[in-house]
Design a protein around this motif. Structure first.
Motif, short mmCIF file in Angstrom:
data_model
loop_
_atom_site.label_atom_id
_atom_site.label_comp_id
_atom_site.label_asym_id
_atom_site.label_seq_id
_atom_site.Cartn_x
_atom_site.Cartn_y
_atom_site.Cartn_z
N LEU A 74 0.83 -1.21 0.00
CA LEU A 74 0.00 0.00 0.00
C LEU A 74 0.86 1.26 0.00
O LEU A 74 0.55 2.22 -0.70
CB LEU A 74 -0.94 0.00 1.20
CG LEU A 74 -2.08 -1.01 1.15
CD1 LEU A 74 -2.86 -0.98 2.45
CD2 LEU A 74 -2.99 -0.72 -0.03
N TRP A 75 1.94 1.25 0.77
CA TRP A 75 2.84 2.40 0.77
C TRP A 75 3.44 2.61 -0.61
O TRP A 75 3.53 3.74 -1.09
CB TRP A 75 3.95 2.17 1.81
CG TRP A 75 5.02 3.19 1.76
CD1 TRP A 75 4.99 4.45 2.26
CD2 TRP A 75 6.29 3.05 1.12
NE1 TRP A 75 6.16 5.10 1.99
CE2 TRP A 75 6.99 4.26 1.28
CE3 TRP A 75 6.92 2.02 0.42
CZ2 TRP A 75 8.27 4.46 0.80
CZ3 TRP A 75 8.20 2.22 -0.06
CH2 TRP A 75 8.85 3.43 0.12
N TRP A 76 3.85 1.54 -1.27
CA TRP A 76 4.46 1.63 -2.60
C TRP A 76 3.45 2.18 -3.61
O TRP A 76 3.80 3.04 -4.44
CB TRP A 76 4.97 0.26 -3.03
CG TRP A 76 5.66 0.29 -4.36
CD1 TRP A 76 5.14 -0.06 -5.57
CD2 TRP A 76 6.98 0.74 -4.62
NE1 TRP A 76 6.05 0.12 -6.56
CE2 TRP A 76 7.21 0.61 -6.00
CE3 TRP A 76 8.01 1.23 -3.82
CZ2 TRP A 76 8.41 0.95 -6.59
CZ3 TRP A 76 9.20 1.55 -4.42
CH2 TRP A 76 9.40 1.43 -5.78
N LEU A 77 2.22 1.72 -3.55
CA LEU A 77 1.21 2.21 -4.49
C LEU A 77 0.89 3.68 -4.25
O LEU A 77 0.73 4.45 -5.21
CB LEU A 77 -0.06 1.37 -4.39
CG LEU A 77 0.03 -0.05 -4.94
CD1 LEU A 77 -1.25 -0.81 -4.66
CD2 LEU A 77 0.33 -0.04 -6.43
N ARG A 78 0.79 4.11 -3.00
CA ARG A 78 0.53 5.52 -2.71
C ARG A 78 1.70 6.38 -3.17
O ARG A 78 1.49 7.47 -3.71
CB ARG A 78 0.31 5.71 -1.21
CG ARG A 78 -1.03 5.18 -0.75
CD ARG A 78 -1.23 5.38 0.70
NE ARG A 78 -1.29 6.80 0.99
CZ ARG A 78 -1.19 7.32 2.20
NH1 ARG A 78 -1.02 6.53 3.24
NH2 ARG A 78 -1.26 8.62 2.39
N ARG A 79 2.92 5.91 -2.97
CA ARG A 79 4.10 6.65 -3.41
C ARG A 79 4.10 6.79 -4.93
O ARG A 79 4.38 7.87 -5.47
CB ARG A 79 5.35 5.89 -2.93
CG ARG A 79 6.64 6.55 -3.28
CD ARG A 79 7.77 5.76 -2.62
NE ARG A 79 9.04 6.21 -3.13
CZ ARG A 79 9.86 5.48 -3.86
NH1 ARG A 79 9.56 4.24 -4.14
NH2 ARG A 79 11.00 5.97 -4.30
N LYS A 80 3.79 5.70 -5.62
CA LYS A 80 3.74 5.72 -7.08
C LYS A 80 2.64 6.67 -7.58
O LYS A 80 2.85 7.43 -8.52
CB LYS A 80 3.48 4.30 -7.57
CG LYS A 80 3.62 4.09 -9.04
CD LYS A 80 3.43 2.61 -9.33
CE LYS A 80 3.46 2.35 -10.81
NZ LYS A 80 3.24 0.94 -11.12
N LEU A 81 1.49 6.66 -6.93
CA LEU A 81 0.39 7.54 -7.30
C LEU A 81 0.76 9.00 -7.06
O LEU A 81 0.48 9.87 -7.90
CB LEU A 81 -0.87 7.18 -6.52
CG LEU A 81 -2.11 8.00 -6.84
CD1 LEU A 81 -2.54 7.78 -8.27
CD2 LEU A 81 -3.22 7.66 -5.87
N ARG A 82 1.39 9.31 -5.96
CA ARG A 82 1.80 10.69 -5.68
C ARG A 82 2.82 11.19 -6.70
O ARG A 82 2.76 12.32 -7.15
CB ARG A 82 2.40 10.80 -4.28
CG ARG A 82 1.35 10.79 -3.21
CD ARG A 82 1.97 10.97 -1.86
NE ARG A 82 0.98 10.85 -0.81
CZ ARG A 82 1.25 10.57 0.43
NH1 ARG A 82 2.50 10.39 0.81
NH2 ARG A 82 0.29 10.48 1.31
#
Length: 113
Positions: A74-82
């Protein structure tokens, strides 16, 4: 009519160290047998508690590992989205705040009747 064969006979036995002759004692009621039972029950209880703690720690470790993997994903996906949102924002393609204004034209002012 004889109902003797239908009777249920319940014998209540209370062992209080008196009232029983040596041959009349209930089976397994000797103090030696009782102490042997308790002495074998204690190690068995300790082994069960240790095995329970061992398996609980394994389940807890698996739960923590799965939670860490899901959290990292989840952290990786949020980072990628940001990062993708910031990249689009630099190009000026994203409008964060907009106001829609309706323009009504008067048909008479354009020469139409």
């Amino acid at each position: 009519m004889h109902d003797d064969y239908r009777k249920i006979i319940i014998r209540r036995v209370i062992y209080d160290k008196q009232g029983y002759a040596q041959d009349d004692r209930p089976p397994g009621a000797s103090p030696v047998n009782r102490w042997a039972f308790y002495l074998t029950l204690i190690p068995v209880a300790i082994v069960v508690v240790v095995l329970g703690a061992f398996f609980f720690s394994i389940v807890l470790a698996l739960f923590v590992a799965v939670a860490a993997v899901v959290g990292a994903r989840l952290w990786w996906l949020r980072r990628k989205l940001r990062r993708s949102m910031q990249a689009q924002g630099e190009d000026g393609e994203i409008i964060e705040d907009a106001e829609i204004i309706e323009i009504k034209e008067d048909h008479k002012s354009h020469g139409r009747h």
